[in-house]
Design an enzyme around this catalytic site. Structure first.
Site, short mmCIF file in Angstrom:
data_model
loop_
_atom_site.label_atom_id
_atom_site.label_comp_id
_atom_site.label_asym_id
_atom_site.label_seq_id
_atom_site.Cartn_x
_atom_site.Cartn_y
_atom_site.Cartn_z
N VAL A 31 33.63 -5.90 -14.33
CA VAL A 31 32.31 -6.34 -13.90
C VAL A 31 32.36 -7.72 -13.27
O VAL A 31 31.50 -8.09 -12.46
CB VAL A 31 31.35 -6.33 -15.12
CG1 VAL A 31 31.77 -7.37 -16.16
CG2 VAL A 31 29.91 -6.53 -14.71
N LYS A 32 33.39 -8.50 -13.60
CA LYS A 32 33.49 -9.88 -13.10
C LYS A 32 33.78 -9.96 -11.60
O LYS A 32 33.62 -11.04 -11.00
CB LYS A 32 34.57 -10.63 -13.88
CG LYS A 32 34.26 -10.79 -15.36
CD LYS A 32 33.03 -11.65 -15.59
CE LYS A 32 32.83 -11.98 -17.05
NZ LYS A 32 31.70 -12.86 -17.29
N ASP A 33 34.19 -8.87 -11.00
CA ASP A 33 34.36 -8.87 -9.54
C ASP A 33 33.06 -9.27 -8.85
O ASP A 33 33.06 -9.95 -7.83
CB ASP A 33 34.76 -7.47 -9.04
CG ASP A 33 36.18 -7.09 -9.41
OD1 ASP A 33 36.88 -7.92 -10.02
OD2 ASP A 33 36.58 -5.96 -9.09
N ALA A 73 32.49 -13.09 -9.13
CA ALA A 73 33.53 -13.84 -8.43
C ALA A 73 33.24 -13.87 -6.93
O ALA A 73 33.25 -14.94 -6.30
CB ALA A 73 34.90 -13.22 -8.71
N THR A 130 30.25 -14.92 -20.87
CA THR A 130 29.59 -16.02 -20.16
C THR A 130 28.08 -15.80 -20.16
O THR A 130 27.31 -16.72 -19.92
CB THR A 130 30.07 -16.13 -18.71
OG1 THR A 130 29.69 -14.94 -17.99
CG2 THR A 130 31.57 -16.32 -18.64
#
Length: 501
Positions: free
Chosen positions: A72-74, A77, A212
């Site tokens: 999911v962090k794509d 970013a 986060t």
């Protein structure tokens, strides 16, 4: 920020900010580059696990592990990079991206850096998997490792080290996922819109792990605007302090194995006011649920997906037939092939029972002290130079480090010392604590471990430390260690085989 009420209203005024919303029902046949493939992940109905767990409602998995970088962090970013470029903060071919991460944001940034032409430095704790590190290196990122046990405010933590590097390195830019509004904004514009579109704006519950906290905060803000009835559930591991009420966070857990969720501070990207309920999770139930998602639902996801799913099962039991619950699965199996995917890794931590092997005469024999290599113990107040000298003098693989009570607090090994000197720019003038390995495989003679259980650990470790607990004082005194060579000598000794012991 103590209870979420002091958060800046401007920070979470997401509705008034510039938005990037993709068309959700059509895709071009050819993408310009891999970054354009980020998002639009499928929503998959879960069939077996909810039924087995007695859940009446419909459950759906948002498969974020299918993003190109594997998580999911794509989303955040790429969004942070685009925003920094638009503001002139990032300059292709010149700027250096520096970021503290548990790995997945780092992979997303390294992916963006590779495509758009940036040098990328990722700072992550030592507990994070080798698979994450190797993926980052394959993408061209430079890696800095920090102690897992370092608190967020410590100069040795990944956050503080990244801040220092961003100040020291020319043209370095710290995108700062913990405080960057693009973190929740990416999910407000993207992830939430996709969930709502898939379910025609009718969803009764969403369950998301908290790291986060940009994912859960961004998704919650958008979904509550369009579907006010929706209950937002946050999942937080024991050992973390993100959940509310504060009593939920009371625990003696200091370090947990699940990666990517939980923190010892409240990120700015967390808005507790839009989270209706919290569920706390443990390693054992989380990682076994992740294995179930893989085996029973065919979803090749990571450990924190198991945390989210376990939390979702608990929360969704309050829903009725016909209602809808969405659980977000953050990352994929690639990062954990040598961790919870490994039976031996799970067994060594007590997350899975050891297999019995009646065919081997020695398998169920107890480990005894005569099989253990005795090694020297050093006080944790010793110097690193003293440890190196003792290791050399004893011609041993490792030394045990003990506290004032004589209880083992870590080990000092030549291999780990070499790694620190070679890869972390360490010095033997540093305190011994910098060279002490705090996480290692051990067995306690007081628990009567079998040779079979020791053999399983030796499948994935060069040695097993052996201790013996003093029951009255609760002191784990080091006995020594055992290697594959020691076990091999025993099982091939005809005398032992004839006696069956």
């Amino acid at each position: 920020m103590e209870n979420g009420k002091k958060l800046s209203s401007e920070y979470f005024n997401l509705k008034e900010m510039p938005h990037i919303v993709k068309t959700l029902d059509r895709n071009p046949k050819i993408q310009e580059n891999v970054l354009n493939v980020i998002g639009n992940t499928p929503l998959v109905k879960l069939s077996k696990i909810p039924k087995e767990e007695g859940v009446q409602c419909e459950m759906y998995a948002k498969c974020e592990f299918l993003n190109p970088g594997g998580s999911v962090k794509d989303r955040i970013a790429y969004r942070m990079v685009l925003d920094a470029e638009k503001k002139g903060i990032l300059k292709p071919g010149k700027s250096v991206i520096v970021e503290p991460t548990s790995g997945n944001t780092g992979i997303g940034l390294a992916l963006a850096a590779a495509v758009r032409g940036y040098r990328c430095i990722i700072v992550l704790p030592e507990k994070m998997s080798d698979e994450k590190v190797n993926t980052l290196r394959a993408l061209g990122a430079e890696i800095i490792r920090t102690p897992t046990e370092a608190a967020s405010e410590s100069p040795d933590s990944n956050i503080m080290v990244a801040r220092r590097l961003s100040n020291e390195i020319p043209d370095a830019v710290l995108l700062d996922q913990y405080n960057n509004v693009c973190n929740p904004l990416a999910h407000y514009d993207g992830t939430a819109e996709e969930i709502l579109w898939s379910l025609d704006n009718d969803v009764d519950m969403v369950v998301i792990g908290a790291g986060t906290c940009g994912t859960i905060s961004g998704v919650a803000h958008k979904i509550k605007e369009k579907c006010p009835k929706c209950v937002v559930v946050g999942v937080d591991p024991y050992g973390s302090i993100l959940a509310q009420p504060e009593e939920l966070n009371e625990s003696d857990v200091m370090v947990y194995e699940v990666e990517g969720i939980g923190y010892d501070f409240l990120p700015k990207a967390l808005d507790r006011t839009v989270i209706d309920k919290w569920v706390k999770t443990e390693d054992k139930t989380s990682l076994n649920m992740a294995r179930r998602l893989i085996k029973e639902e065919g979803l090749l996801c990571g450990g924190s997906s198991g945390s989210a799913m376990w939390g979702a099962i608990q929360a969704a039991k309050s829903l009725k037939a016909g209602q809808r619950c969405v659980v977000l699965l953050p990352d994929n199996i690639r990062n954990y092939m040598t961790k919870f995917i490994s039976d031996q890794w799970m067994e060594a931590r007590g997350f899975k029972p050891y297999d019995n092997n009646e065919k081997l005469w020695w398998w169920n024999n107890p480990l005894t002290e005569d099989l253990v290599q005795v090694t020297k113990s050093l006080s944790q107040d010793s110097t690193t130079c003293e440890a190196v000298a003792a290791l050399r003098a004893n011609k041993s693989t490792l030394l045990t480090i003990v506290n004032d009570n004589g209880s083992i607090s870590g080990i000092f090994s030549g291999d780990n010392a070499r790694r620190r000197l070679a890869h972390l720019s360490g010095s033997t003038e540093e305190p011994l604590d910098k060279f002490t390995v705090k996480k290692f495989y051990k067995v306690d003679l007081s628990d009567s471990p079998t040779l079979g259980s020791v053999s399983r650990i030796l499948d994935i470790a060069p040695y097993v430390v052996v201790v013996k607990t003093d029951g009255e004082k609760h002191v784990q005194k080091p006995v020594g260690y055992i290697t594959s060579e020691d076990l091999l000598e025993y099982v091939t000794d005809k005398k032992h085989k004839m006696n069956g012991k």
